[in-house]
Design a protein around this motif. Structure first.
Motif, PDB file in Angstrom:
ATOM      1  N   SER A 200      38.028  32.798  43.234  1.00 23.88           N
ATOM      2  CA  SER A 200      39.275  33.042  42.506  1.00 23.88           C
ATOM      3  C   SER A 200      39.024  33.755  41.182  1.00 23.88           C
ATOM      4  O   SER A 200      39.859  34.531  40.719  1.00 23.88           O
ATOM      5  N   ALA A 201      37.871  33.490  40.581  1.00 27.73           N
ATOM      6  CA  ALA A 201      37.522  34.114  39.298  1.00 27.73           C
ATOM      7  C   ALA A 201      36.964  35.522  39.475  1.00 27.73           C
ATOM      8  O   ALA A 201      36.755  36.230  38.499  1.00 27.73           O
ATOM      9  N   GLY A 202      36.679  35.915  40.722  1.00 25.84           N
ATOM     10  CA  GLY A 202      36.218  37.277  40.969  1.00 25.84           C
ATOM     11  C   GLY A 202      34.733  37.431  41.206  1.00 25.84           C
ATOM     12  O   GLY A 202      34.187  38.523  41.019  1.00 25.84           O
ATOM     13  N   VAL A 203      34.055  36.372  41.640  1.00 28.25           N
ATOM     14  CA  VAL A 203      32.623  36.485  41.915  1.00 28.25           C
ATOM     15  C   VAL A 203      32.399  37.482  43.060  1.00 28.25           C
ATOM     16  O   VAL A 203      33.198  37.565  43.989  1.00 28.25           O
ATOM     17  N   SER A 204      31.329  38.242  42.984  1.00 26.12           N
ATOM     18  CA  SER A 204      30.995  39.197  44.035  1.00 26.12           C
ATOM     19  C   SER A 204      30.332  38.508  45.216  1.00 26.12           C
ATOM     20  O   SER A 204      30.554  38.873  46.370  1.00 26.12           O
ATOM     21  N   HIS A 205      29.509  37.520  44.922  1.00 27.95           N
ATOM     22  CA  HIS A 205      28.836  36.758  45.973  1.00 27.95           C
ATOM     23  C   HIS A 205      28.352  35.449  45.380  1.00 27.95           C
ATOM     24  O   HIS A 205      28.200  35.320  44.160  1.00 27.95           O
ATOM     25  N   TYR A 206      28.085  34.511  46.255  1.00 26.60           N
ATOM     26  CA  TYR A 206      27.704  33.156  45.876  1.00 26.60           C
ATOM     27  C   TYR A 206      26.458  32.814  46.674  1.00 26.60           C
ATOM     28  O   TYR A 206      26.455  32.963  47.898  1.00 26.60           O
ATOM     29  N   ILE A 207      25.369  32.386  46.016  1.00 24.16           N
ATOM     30  CA  ILE A 207      24.147  32.020  46.736  1.00 24.16           C
ATOM     31  C   ILE A 207      23.699  30.639  46.264  1.00 24.16           C
ATOM     32  O   ILE A 207      23.714  30.341  45.068  1.00 24.16           O
ATOM     33  N   ALA A 208      23.329  29.807  47.224  1.00 28.46           N
ATOM     34  CA  ALA A 208      22.907  28.440  46.918  1.00 28.46           C
ATOM     35  C   ALA A 208      21.434  28.413  46.518  1.00 28.46           C
ATOM     36  O   ALA A 208      20.608  29.116  47.087  1.00 28.46           O
ATOM     37  N   LYS A 209      21.138  27.606  45.506  1.00 28.13           N
ATOM     38  CA  LYS A 209      19.755  27.378  45.079  1.00 28.13           C
ATOM     39  C   LYS A 209      19.204  26.176  45.828  1.00 28.13           C
ATOM     40  O   LYS A 209      19.950  25.252  46.115  1.00 28.13           O
ATOM     41  N   PRO A 210      17.943  26.116  46.061  1.00 25.35           N
ATOM     42  CA  PRO A 210      16.980  27.211  45.875  1.00 25.35           C
ATOM     43  C   PRO A 210      17.142  28.223  47.001  1.00 25.35           C
ATOM     44  O   PRO A 210      17.547  27.880  48.100  1.00 25.35           O
TER      45      PRO A 210
ATOM     46  N   THR B 201      21.845  38.756  50.000  1.00 22.16           N
ATOM     47  CA  THR B 201      22.907  38.666  49.000  1.00 22.16           C
ATOM     48  C   THR B 201      23.035  39.971  48.232  1.00 22.16           C
ATOM     49  O   THR B 201      24.136  40.509  48.073  1.00 22.16           O
ATOM     50  N   LEU B 202      21.918  40.489  47.743  1.00 22.19           N
ATOM     51  CA  LEU B 202      21.959  41.740  46.985  1.00 22.19           C
ATOM     52  C   LEU B 202      22.501  42.887  47.830  1.00 22.19           C
ATOM     53  O   LEU B 202      23.285  43.698  47.349  1.00 22.19           O
ATOM     54  N   GLU B 203      22.109  42.939  49.100  1.00 26.01           N
ATOM     55  CA  GLU B 203      22.583  44.022  49.961  1.00 26.01           C
ATOM     56  C   GLU B 203      24.064  43.884  50.291  1.00 26.01           C
ATOM     57  O   GLU B 203      24.760  44.878  50.454  1.00 26.01           O
ATOM     58  N   GLN B 204      24.573  42.641  50.349  1.00 28.31           N
ATOM     59  CA  GLN B 204      26.001  42.464  50.562  1.00 28.31           C
ATOM     60  C   GLN B 204      26.800  42.928  49.349  1.00 28.31           C
ATOM     61  O   GLN B 204      27.913  43.418  49.476  1.00 28.31           O
ATOM     62  N   VAL B 205      26.210  42.782  48.183  1.00 24.81           N
ATOM     63  CA  VAL B 205      26.897  43.160  46.946  1.00 24.81           C
ATOM     64  C   VAL B 205      26.711  44.645  46.615  1.00 24.81           C
ATOM     65  O   VAL B 205      27.667  45.324  46.245  1.00 24.81           O
ATOM     66  N   LEU B 206      25.488  45.145  46.769  1.00 24.28           N
ATOM     67  CA  LEU B 206      25.164  46.500  46.315  1.00 24.28           C
ATOM     68  C   LEU B 206      25.018  47.517  47.436  1.00 24.28           C
ATOM     69  O   LEU B 206      25.041  48.719  47.194  1.00 24.28           O
TER      70      LEU B 206
END
Length: 129
Positions: free
Chosen positions: A101-111, A120-125
């Motif tokens: 809702s805040a506009g995050v490009s992607h969400y990844i769980a740690k670790p 994740t990076l390829e989904q975003v960039l």
């Protein structure tokens, strides 16, 4: 397609071990320009000094949370379109929805692993070369 070695990434995390994990994963992908800060407040200052292609931020930090930081980024006309990845242990549907809702490009769980980080990076960039 972005060239990994040409990317400039800002990592925001108050835990040294998580900054080191991010460093290891990004270097393994060929990223050379990585800046690290320990707080969202420090990240806002760093963003005034230099341009970045991507922000990777923790959620749970002292002072301003990653979610509050994301909202500030999205409210800033200069930074509003910057890709923003939330890297966090917060995995509940409530947290994911709040970030989306805040506009995050992607969400990844740690670790995370280098393979998950790359996806994740390829989904975003887009595909990295």
């Amino acid at each position: 397609m972005p060239i990994a070695k040409n990317l400039r990434i800002l990592v925001v995390d108050d835990q040294k071990s998580m900054r080191e994990l991010a460093r290891m994963c990004l270097r393994g992908l060929g990223v050379e320009e990585i800046d690290f800060v320990e707080s969202a407040e420090a990240a806002l200052e760093r963003l005034k000094e230099a341009p970045f292609d991507l922000i990777i931020s923790d959620w749970n930090m002292e002072g301003m949370t990653g979610l509050e930081f994301l909202k500030k980024i999205r409210q800033n006309p200069v930074l509003a379109r910057m890709p923003f990845v939330m890297a966090t242990t917060e995995r509940t549907a409530e947290h994911v929805l709040a970030a989306k809702s805040a506009g995050v490009s992607h969400y990844i769980a740690k670790p995370y692993s280098q393979e998950n980080f790359k996806k994740t990076l390829e989904q975003v960039l887009g595909p990295l070369t």
